[in-house]
Design a protein around this motif. Structure first.
Motif, PDB file in Angstrom:
ATOM      1  N   ASP A 151       0.863  -1.179   0.000  1.00  0.00           N
ATOM      2  CA  ASP A 151       0.000   0.000   0.000  1.00  0.00           C
ATOM      3  C   ASP A 151       0.903   1.233   0.000  1.00  0.00           C
ATOM      4  O   ASP A 151       1.493   1.589   1.023  1.00  0.00           O
ATOM      5  CB  ASP A 151      -0.902   0.004   1.243  1.00  0.00           C
ATOM      6  CG  ASP A 151      -1.883   1.170   1.225  1.00  0.00           C
ATOM      7  OD1 ASP A 151      -1.704   2.097   0.391  1.00  0.00           O
ATOM      8  OD2 ASP A 151      -2.821   1.167   2.036  1.00  0.00           O
TER       9      ASP A 151
ATOM     10  N   THR B 147       0.141   4.261  -0.301  1.00  0.00           N
ATOM     11  CA  THR B 147      -0.461   5.505   0.182  1.00  0.00           C
ATOM     12  C   THR B 147      -0.252   5.687   1.686  1.00  0.00           C
ATOM     13  O   THR B 147      -0.606   6.720   2.244  1.00  0.00           O
ATOM     14  CB  THR B 147      -1.985   5.532  -0.103  1.00  0.00           C
ATOM     15  OG1 THR B 147      -2.609   4.476   0.646  1.00  0.00           O
ATOM     16  CG2 THR B 147      -2.270   5.327  -1.583  1.00  0.00           C
TER      17      THR B 147
ATOM     18  N   ARG C 163       4.364   2.391   6.874  1.00  0.00           N
ATOM     19  CA  ARG C 163       4.917   1.627   5.752  1.00  0.00           C
ATOM     20  C   ARG C 163       5.774   0.491   6.279  1.00  0.00           C
ATOM     21  O   ARG C 163       6.562   0.664   7.194  1.00  0.00           O
ATOM     22  CB  ARG C 163       5.802   2.522   4.848  1.00  0.00           C
ATOM     23  CG  ARG C 163       5.049   3.437   3.901  1.00  0.00           C
ATOM     24  CD  ARG C 163       4.300   2.729   2.793  1.00  0.00           C
ATOM     25  NE  ARG C 163       5.123   2.070   1.794  1.00  0.00           N
ATOM     26  CZ  ARG C 163       5.396   2.568   0.598  1.00  0.00           C
ATOM     27  NH1 ARG C 163       4.956   3.759   0.241  1.00  0.00           N
ATOM     28  NH2 ARG C 163       6.115   1.890  -0.259  1.00  0.00           N
TER      29      ARG C 163
END
Lengths: 142, 109
Positions: free
Chosen positions: A98, A100, A106
């Motif tokens: 992902d 975003t 992250r």
């Protein structure tokens, strides 16, 4: 374009320091096939990601293995096929990260396959006769 | 890969040259972590001469960013080459790093 494709083959041992030789090979290929430098660097990235995974995680023994990398170019489509005799592994099944998420959320790592998918136009995996084939193509803008 | 470090009272300027890939990422990580462990909380990384990065390098960038956020420091990147910028865009890294056009912009913040 119905031009007969030009081809070239590179054989790589399952050792990480082979990546330096891969980079040199690609520079020569880029010169011979008149590929632009940014494309050569993109292909280097793709090969590094694919080969690193195979070299580090693809084999269940300590033996020497050869990974065969075939290149073809017909003036329009550049194709790369990697073949190894490691255990069955389909990298195309790996879930995309992902991208975003904020930095703190992250996960460290997991970008390699994703970069291959984003750089190339098609990424196909096949398992035939106990070998892994990763077949990549990219349309080259002229 | 080459890493050069120039410390000033306000920040540490790190210049990286060449390739950050599977074979050099660990060395790059060690260089940056030594700077942070030495008490530096502000790093500007000049990427003018960085011409190649792979996921191994991106991994180190994210580790450094997380580390800097945890100690309230900052990690600014300047002068990314177009190919590197493209990889940052693809990876979503352009949104999680402070990327500046040049060194002066990175100092101003």
């Amino acid at each position: 374009m119905d031009k007969e494709p030009i081809t070239k083959i590179l054989q790589v041992n399952n050792q990480i320091d082979e990546l330096a030789r891969v980079a040199e090979f690609l520079e020569e290929l880029g010169d011979d096939w008149e590929l632009p430098m940014p494309l050569v660097l993109s292909l280097n990235l793709v090969l590094e990601e694919a080969l690193t995974n195979t070299i580090l995680y693809g084999f269940d023994d300590e033996n020497q293995h050869t990974i065969t990398v075939g290149f073809s170019f017909d003036g329009e489509i550049l194709g790369i096929t990697l073949m190894d005799d490691g255990h069955e592994y389909d990298p195309t099944l790996k879930e995309d990260p992902d991208i975003t998420l904020a930095a703190e959320d992250r996960q460290i790592g997991g970008l390699g396959i994703f970069l291959i998918k984003k750089t190339m136009d098609t990424v196909i995996y096949q398992r035939k006769e106990n070998k892994n084939y990763l077949i990549l193509t990219k349309k080259i803008k002229s | 890969m080459n890493v050069k470090v120039a410390a000033s009272p306000d920040y540490t300027l790190v210049t990286v040259e060449g390739r950050i890939d599977t074979t050099t990422a660990a060395e790059f990580e060690k260089s940056i972590m030594e700077i942070i462990d030495g008490g530096c909380t502000k790093i500007i990384l000049d990427c003018t001469a960085l011409n190649y990065i792979s996921s191994s390098g991106l991994r180190v960038f994210l580790i450094v960013q997380k580390k800097m956020m945890s100690i309230g420091g900052h990690f600014r990147l300047s002068s990314l080459q177009p190919g590197i910028k493209e990889i940052f865009d693809i990876s979503g890294f352009s949104a999680i790093f402070k990327v500046y056009a040049d060194h002066d912009a990175a100092i101003k913040g």
